[in-house]
Structures are given as structure tokens and as C-alpha cells.
Design a protein around this motif. Structure first.
Motif, PDB file in Angstrom:
ATOM      1  N   ASN A   1       0.853  -1.174   0.000  1.00 42.69           N
ATOM      2  CA  ASN A   1       0.000   0.000   0.000  1.00 42.69           C
ATOM      3  C   ASN A   1       0.897   1.233   0.000  1.00 42.69           C
ATOM      4  OD1 ASN A   1      -2.131   1.802   0.151  1.00 42.69           O
ATOM      5  ND2 ASN A   1      -2.146   1.744   2.385  1.00 42.69           N
ATOM      6  N   PHE A   2       0.761   2.048  -1.022  1.00 42.94           N
ATOM      7  CA  PHE A   2       1.496   3.300  -1.100  1.00 42.94           C
ATOM      8  C   PHE A   2       0.524   4.417  -0.745  1.00 42.94           C
ATOM      9  CE2 PHE A   2       3.558   0.367  -3.993  1.00 42.94           C
ATOM     10  CZ  PHE A   2       4.897   0.519  -3.653  1.00 42.94           C
ATOM     11  N   SER A   3       0.838   5.163   0.296  1.00 45.34           N
ATOM     12  CA  SER A   3      -0.075   6.230   0.706  1.00 45.34           C
ATOM     13  C   SER A   3       0.706   7.509   1.001  1.00 45.34           C
ATOM     14  CB  SER A   3      -0.891   5.805   1.931  1.00 45.34           C
ATOM     15  OG  SER A   3      -0.060   5.532   3.026  1.00 45.34           O
ATOM     16  N   ASN A   4       0.005   8.612   0.767  1.00 44.26           N
ATOM     17  CA  ASN A   4       0.517   9.953   1.073  1.00 44.26           C
ATOM     18  C   ASN A   4       1.774  10.316   0.291  1.00 44.26           C
ATOM     19  OD1 ASN A   4      -1.600  10.326   2.963  1.00 44.26           O
ATOM     20  ND2 ASN A   4      -0.429   9.156   4.457  1.00 44.26           N
ATOM     21  N   TRP A   5       1.736  10.110  -1.007  1.00 47.45           N
ATOM     22  CA  TRP A   5       2.816  10.515  -1.909  1.00 47.45           C
ATOM     23  C   TRP A   5       2.369  11.752  -2.672  1.00 47.45           C
ATOM     24  CZ3 TRP A   5       7.327   7.517  -3.486  1.00 47.45           C
ATOM     25  CH2 TRP A   5       7.507   6.352  -2.723  1.00 47.45           C
ATOM     26  N   LEU A   6       3.301  12.675  -2.901  1.00 43.27           N
ATOM     27  CA  LEU A   6       3.030  13.867  -3.693  1.00 43.27           C
ATOM     28  C   LEU A   6       4.115  14.016  -4.751  1.00 43.27           C
ATOM     29  CD1 LEU A   6       1.630  16.580  -4.340  1.00 43.27           C
ATOM     30  CD2 LEU A   6       3.008  17.606  -2.493  1.00 43.27           C
ATOM     31  N   PHE A   7       3.705  13.997  -6.012  1.00 42.58           N
ATOM     32  CA  PHE A   7       4.607  14.256  -7.144  1.00 42.58           C
ATOM     33  C   PHE A   7       4.162  15.582  -7.734  1.00 42.58           C
ATOM     34  CE2 PHE A   7       4.314   9.650  -6.807  1.00 42.58           C
ATOM     35  CZ  PHE A   7       5.656   9.291  -6.765  1.00 42.58           C
ATOM     36  N   ARG A   8       4.987  16.613  -7.557  1.00 41.91           N
ATOM     37  CA  ARG A   8       4.587  17.917  -8.082  1.00 41.91           C
ATOM     38  C   ARG A   8       5.747  18.611  -8.765  1.00 41.91           C
ATOM     39  NH1 ARG A   8       3.853  22.118  -3.037  1.00 41.91           N
ATOM     40  NH2 ARG A   8       5.892  21.769  -2.096  1.00 41.91           N
ATOM     41  N   TYR A   9       5.418  19.249  -9.852  1.00 42.24           N
ATOM     42  CA  TYR A   9       6.364  20.062 -10.622  1.00 42.24           C
ATOM     43  C   TYR A   9       7.625  19.290 -10.995  1.00 42.24           C
ATOM     44  CZ  TYR A   9       3.276  23.881  -9.401  1.00 42.24           C
ATOM     45  OH  TYR A   9       2.170  24.681  -9.255  1.00 42.24           O
ATOM     46  N   ASN A  10       7.431  18.122 -11.571  1.00 45.72           N
ATOM     47  CA  ASN A  10       8.544  17.335 -12.098  1.00 45.72           C
ATOM     48  C   ASN A  10       8.450  17.303 -13.613  1.00 45.72           C
ATOM     49  OD1 ASN A  10       9.821  15.986  -9.632  1.00 45.72           O
ATOM     50  ND2 ASN A  10       7.643  15.576  -9.342  1.00 45.72           N
ATOM     51  N   SER A  11       9.589  17.032 -14.236  1.00 53.47           N
ATOM     52  CA  SER A  11       9.641  16.803 -15.679  1.00 53.47           C
ATOM     53  C   SER A  11      10.034  15.351 -15.881  1.00 53.47           C
ATOM     54  CB  SER A  11      10.661  17.737 -16.323  1.00 53.47           C
ATOM     55  OG  SER A  11      10.252  19.078 -16.178  1.00 53.47           O
TER      56      SER A  11
ATOM     57  N   ALA B   1      -6.501   3.893  -9.400  1.00 56.80           N
ATOM     58  CA  ALA B   1      -7.398   4.176  -8.289  1.00 56.80           C
ATOM     59  C   ALA B   1      -6.555   4.597  -7.090  1.00 56.80           C
ATOM     60  CB  ALA B   1      -8.224   2.935  -7.947  1.00 56.80           C
ATOM     61  N   GLY B   2      -6.988   5.630  -6.398  1.00 55.09           N
ATOM     62  CA  GLY B   2      -6.248   6.137  -5.241  1.00 55.09           C
ATOM     63  C   GLY B   2      -5.299   7.272  -5.580  1.00 55.09           C
ATOM     64  N   TRP B   3      -5.184   7.587  -6.863  1.00 55.21           N
ATOM     65  CA  TRP B   3      -4.354   8.711  -7.313  1.00 55.21           C
ATOM     66  C   TRP B   3      -5.279   9.849  -7.737  1.00 55.21           C
ATOM     67  CZ3 TRP B   3       0.661   7.731 -10.481  1.00 55.21           C
ATOM     68  CH2 TRP B   3       1.352   6.623  -9.978  1.00 55.21           C
TER      69      TRP B   3
ATOM     70  N   GLN C   1       3.516   1.244 -12.687  1.00 49.00           N
ATOM     71  CA  GLN C   1       3.395   0.153 -11.723  1.00 49.00           C
ATOM     72  C   GLN C   1       3.838  -1.125 -12.414  1.00 49.00           C
ATOM     73  OE1 GLN C   1      -0.427  -0.372  -9.675  1.00 49.00           O
ATOM     74  NE2 GLN C   1      -0.321  -2.518 -10.259  1.00 49.00           N
ATOM     75  N   TYR C   2       4.670  -1.925 -11.735  1.00 45.06           N
ATOM     76  CA  TYR C   2       5.220  -3.116 -12.377  1.00 45.06           C
ATOM     77  C   TYR C   2       4.898  -4.417 -11.659  1.00 45.06           C
ATOM     78  CZ  TYR C   2       7.571  -0.013 -15.508  1.00 45.06           C
ATOM     79  OH  TYR C   2       7.804   0.933 -16.458  1.00 45.06           O
ATOM     80  N   VAL C   3       4.237  -4.355 -10.513  1.00 45.77           N
ATOM     81  CA  VAL C   3       3.893  -5.555  -9.763  1.00 45.77           C
ATOM     82  C   VAL C   3       2.410  -5.493  -9.424  1.00 45.77           C
ATOM     83  CG1 VAL C   3       4.270  -6.819  -7.614  1.00 45.77           C
ATOM     84  CG2 VAL C   3       6.208  -5.790  -8.784  1.00 45.77           C
ATOM     85  N   ASP C   4       1.673  -6.545  -9.745  1.00 44.82           N
ATOM     86  CA  ASP C   4       0.267  -6.601  -9.368  1.00 44.82           C
ATOM     87  C   ASP C   4       0.139  -6.624  -7.858  1.00 44.82           C
ATOM     88  OD1 ASP C   4      -0.565  -6.660 -12.009  1.00 44.82           O
ATOM     89  OD2 ASP C   4      -0.598  -8.853 -12.106  1.00 44.82           O
ATOM     90  N   GLY C   5      -0.962  -6.090  -7.367  1.00 49.12           N
ATOM     91  CA  GLY C   5      -1.242  -6.139  -5.938  1.00 49.12           C
ATOM     92  C   GLY C   5      -0.948  -4.852  -5.200  1.00 49.12           C
ATOM     93  N   ALA C   6      -0.394  -3.860  -5.866  1.00 46.09           N
ATOM     94  CA  ALA C   6      -0.166  -2.576  -5.212  1.00 46.09           C
ATOM     95  C   ALA C   6      -1.509  -1.873  -5.018  1.00 46.09           C
ATOM     96  CB  ALA C   6       0.765  -1.702  -6.041  1.00 46.09           C
ATOM     97  N   SER C   7      -1.627  -1.125  -3.938  1.00 45.04           N
ATOM     98  CA  SER C   7      -2.804  -0.293  -3.724  1.00 45.04           C
ATOM     99  C   SER C   7      -2.321   1.103  -3.348  1.00 45.04           C
ATOM    100  CB  SER C   7      -3.710  -0.885  -2.638  1.00 45.04           C
ATOM    101  OG  SER C   7      -3.019  -0.935  -1.398  1.00 45.04           O
ATOM    102  N   TYR C   8      -3.191   2.077  -3.566  1.00 43.92           N
ATOM    103  CA  TYR C   8      -2.787   3.462  -3.394  1.00 43.92           C
ATOM    104  C   TYR C   8      -3.857   4.233  -2.645  1.00 43.92           C
ATOM    105  CZ  TYR C   8       0.182   2.007  -7.258  1.00 43.92           C
ATOM    106  OH  TYR C   8       1.073   1.333  -8.046  1.00 43.92           O
ATOM    107  N   SER C   9      -3.406   5.172  -1.820  1.00 45.31           N
ATOM    108  CA  SER C   9      -4.322   6.114  -1.193  1.00 45.31           C
ATOM    109  C   SER C   9      -3.591   7.449  -1.036  1.00 45.31           C
ATOM    110  CB  SER C   9      -4.813   5.603   0.170  1.00 45.31           C
ATOM    111  OG  SER C   9      -3.731   5.428   1.065  1.00 45.31           O
TER     112      SER C   9
END
Length: 150
Positions: free
Chosen positions: A28-38, A70-72, A45-53
Motif C-alpha cells: 500500500n502506497f499512501s501519502n505521496w506527492l509528485f509535483r512540478y517534475n519533468s 485508483a487512489g491517485w 506500476q510493475y507488480v500486481d497487488g499494489a494499492s494506493y491512497s
């Protein structure tokens, strides 16, 4: 983020088609912020079973994510193809001066639709400088990507 390249003994100047940032665990990947990147290679995602919030992707430019997850949440990104929100912009091509491996220049091309794109007002969008220390915004709104135009 320049594109991932082949092994050093094969070529360091040829993109190998992988994403720049890879979620590669059934976690479970939670509370990630990707902003102002190039991105030359995008997000994937390369592995099944990941979840996001609460994964937020805002104000970025370049190669888009491999899909909308889902979750993004997405906002005011300028992608070479597609988009995952009504505010994302499909540019049809990378917006950079150069994305060639080893010769990257992630300044935005003149007239790019990524310029003055980011009008969001939550704290996720309020970054006052770009990667070079240039004040944001320089125009009517912040530019998508790591480098503010002008």
C-alpha cells in the motif's frame, strides 16, 4: 527525470522504455506527492497487488503515467499523451527543448501549452520556485514541469 537507459555495457544514450518512477511492490502506497517534475519516462506500476491512497500528481510535465490508478488524483499536468483529470493537458508530444538521453534540457519549448497551465490553489500547487530557484509564477500562472519558462 531523464529516461531510464540500458545497462552501461549496452548503451547509456538509449531509453529502454521503462518508467522514471516505478511502483514495484505489492504494497500500500499512501501519502505521496509528485509535483512540478519533468518526466521523460513517466510513472508506472510493475507488480500486481499494489494499492494506493492519497497519491497526488500535480503540475508535472512530460511522459504521462502508464495508466490512471485508483487512489491517485491528478491536476494540471501536461502529458505527451492522455491525461487522468479534466485539468490535465494532452500535448501530443514531450514539451521539452531536449529529452534525448544524456542531453536532457527540460526547459519548455516556446509556446508550449504547459506554460501558465497550473492554476490550482491548494497547498499542493503552491511551490514558489522551480528547480533552478526561479520564482514561480513568472506569468499568469505556474508552468507545469520542473523549470519555469522565461
Amino acid at each position: 527525470f531523464g529516461c531510464p537507459v540500458d545497462w552501461i555495457y549496452v548503451s547509456t544514450t538509449r531509453c529502454n522504455g521503462q518508467a522514471d518512477i516505478q511502483f514495484n511492490a505489492a504494497s500500500n502506497f499512501s501519502n505521496w506527492l509528485f509535483r512540478y517534475n519533468s518526466f521523460a519516462g513517466g510513472l508506472g506500476q510493475y507488480v500486481d497487488g499494489a494499492s494506493y491512497s492519497n497519491v497526488r500528481v500535480v503540475g508535472n510535465a512530460g511522459s504521462g503515467p502508464s495508466r490512471c490508478y485508483a487512489g491517485w488524483t491528478f491536476g494540471y499536468n501536461a502529458w505527451d499523451t492522455g491525461g487522468c483529470s479534466a485539468t490535465d493537458r494532452n500535448l501530443g508530444a514531450l514539451p521539452f527543448l531536449s529529452s534525448a538521453a544524456g542531453q536532457e534540457d527540460f526547459g519548455l519549448e516556446s509556446g508550449s501549452a504547459a506554460v501558465n497551465l497550473v492554476t490550482g490553489s491548494s497547498s499542493d500547487y503552491l511551490l514558489d520556485t522551480d528547480i533552478a530557484g526561479t520564482a514561480r509564477p513568472r506569468g499568469a500562472a505556474r508552468d507545469a514541469g520542473a523549470i519555469e519558462a522565461g
